[in-house]
Design a protein around this motif. Structure first.
Motif: not given
Ligand code: SAM
Length: 240
Positions: A132-133, A155-159, A225-231, A233-236
């Motif tokens: 994510e970072d 879905a998470t992995l794609s982000e 640009q909004i993706y990936p979201r903060k560390a 968030i994509p998994s939660k």
């Protein structure tokens, strides 16, 4: 590797039509030994049986050839590489690739740096960090191919993964079992990130009756640009 392990390895390579030089075999042998040796002192892999390492780690990693020909690409990133899967076997078999390995656990990065040194691999970097970072830094949209295995739901992995891929590049997720539900849940996320699911490639892991699939995603547009979201968030809260 003992005789039986070598036979299984060669059978798998044969099925995948992959031919290795003596030096490449030597590198796989060394990696095999290091995995077992380091696994005694740190948690690298739950798989410790020699034949399983050969089939479920080495050959499984190389099934990327079912989606695309690594000879046609240059830059590859493996997100959540762990003990180096699928990135290290792909790099050994296709040494022309410029390989980047990423993992959020520092001790695994330490192991991988040692592997890179001992095997004499060139043009390969291992980075400690979260996808994510790193996806907002200099690695963003730099790769012809992103691969990832056993890291998160699609879905998470794609982000995590699609932001690293160049427009027109590819993301291949290594999965097992029936993917219908996971694919349906991820379709919108893939689209929002600029990708499209090109194909689900289902097969049996060579030499076994274990079902596997590769989800092949092609990046058609740049990732917003909004993706990936903060560390975290994509998994939660995976994109719906
Ligand atoms: N890909 C390897 C394999 O198939 O054997 C390792 C799989 S292991 C179950 C998942 C790995 O992903 C772990 O090493 C973990 O540290 C890493 N990981 C999980 N979330 C991550 C993230 N957001 N960014 C980078 N690495 C991550």
């Amino acid at each position: 590797m003992n005789k039986e392990e070598i036979v299984k390895f060669m059978e798998g390579l044969d099925i995948l039509n992959i031919y290795l030089s003596e030096n490449q075999y030597r590198q796989f042998h060394k990696f095999f030994d290091m995995l077992l040796e380091w696994n005694e002192v740190m948690n690298l892999t739950a798989i410790t049986d020699g034949i399983e390492i050969v089939q479920k780690h080495f050959i499984d990693s190389l099934t990327i050839v079912k989606a695309l020909d690594p000879m046609d690409i240059d830059r590859v990133i493996d997100v959540g590489t762990g003990a180096g899967f699928p990135g290290i076997p792909i790099k050994i078999a296709y040494p022309h690739l410029e390989m980047t390995l990423v993992d959020s656990l520092e001790k695994r990065v330490k192991f991988l740096n040692e592997v890179i040194k001992e095997l004499g691999l060139k043009n390969i970097t291992c980075i400690h960090g979260r996808a994510e970072d790193l996806g907002h830094g200099e690695l963003r949209e730099q790769f012809d191919l992103c691969v990832s295995r056993a890291v998160a739901n699609l879905a998470t992995l794609s982000e995590y993964c699609v932001p690293f891929v160049k427009p027109n590049g590819n993301f291949v997720a290594y999965k097992s079992g029936n993917m219908n539900e996971e694919l349906a849940a991820a379709r919108n996320a893939v689209h929002m990130l600029g990708g499209e699911v090109k194909q689900e490639i289902a097969f049996f892991l060579p030499g076994t009756d274990i079902p596997r699939s590769l989800i092949w995603i092609v990046k058609e547009m740049r990732t917003p640009q909004i993706y990936p979201r903060k560390a975290g968030i994509p998994s939660k809260q995976p994109i719906e």
